[in-house]
Design a protein around this motif. Structure first.
Motif, short mmCIF file in Angstrom:
data_model
loop_
_atom_site.label_atom_id
_atom_site.label_comp_id
_atom_site.label_asym_id
_atom_site.label_seq_id
_atom_site.Cartn_x
_atom_site.Cartn_y
_atom_site.Cartn_z
N SER A 1 87.64 76.47 25.47
CA SER A 1 87.55 75.52 26.23
C SER A 1 87.70 75.74 27.76
CB SER A 1 89.01 74.50 25.88
OG SER A 1 89.03 74.01 24.72
N VAL B 1 94.66 81.99 16.86
CA VAL B 1 93.57 81.02 16.97
C VAL B 1 93.84 80.08 18.00
CG1 VAL B 1 92.78 79.23 15.47
CG2 VAL B 1 92.93 81.69 14.48
N PRO B 2 94.97 79.24 18.06
CA PRO B 2 95.02 78.25 19.18
C PRO B 2 94.63 79.04 20.56
CG PRO B 2 96.79 78.18 17.89
CD PRO B 2 96.08 79.57 17.63
N HIS B 3 94.86 79.94 20.97
CA HIS B 3 94.82 80.71 22.34
C HIS B 3 93.23 80.96 22.31
CE1 HIS B 3 98.93 81.29 22.90
NE2 HIS B 3 99.23 81.55 21.69
N ARG C 1 98.32 83.09 14.94
CA ARG C 1 98.88 82.80 16.13
C ARG C 1 98.08 83.11 17.41
NH1 ARG C 1 104.91 85.22 15.45
NH2 ARG C 1 105.83 83.62 13.95
N GLY D 1 91.22 78.89 21.14
CA GLY D 1 90.45 77.66 21.41
C GLY D 1 90.85 77.46 23.03
N TRP D 2 91.55 77.49 23.43
CA TRP D 2 92.06 77.28 24.96
C TRP D 2 91.15 77.93 25.71
CZ3 TRP D 2 94.45 73.34 26.94
CH2 TRP D 2 95.06 72.69 26.11
#
Length: 69
Positions: free
Chosen positions: A35, A27-29, A25, A31-32
């Motif tokens: 970015s 991992v996406p954060h 859970r 990435g953000w």
């Protein structure tokens, strides 16, 4: 003794599932965050590019085919 061994194995499986779910859970954060950091680090260049594009669009507003070469 058998129940203690089974309990430890079950606890290890449950703990690894919980840890895996937590990492999955995150991992996406991550990435953000990366970015947004990239955009923040290059904000000067991004601003220059958007300013140049805006200038080109305003200069060629009356010519609908200006971008076709």
């Amino acid at each position: 003794m058998l129940s203690k061994a089974i309990g430890k194995k079950a606890a290890r499986k449950i703990a690894s599932k919980v840890v895996g779910r937590f990492i999955g859970r995150l991992v996406p954060h991550a990435g953000w965050v990366l970015s947004v950091k990239g955009v923040w680090d290059h904000r000067q260049e991004i601003g220059e590019i958007t300013d140049q594009l805006t200038k080109n669009n305003k200069e060629n507003n009356n010519n609908p085919m200006w971008y076709v070469r």
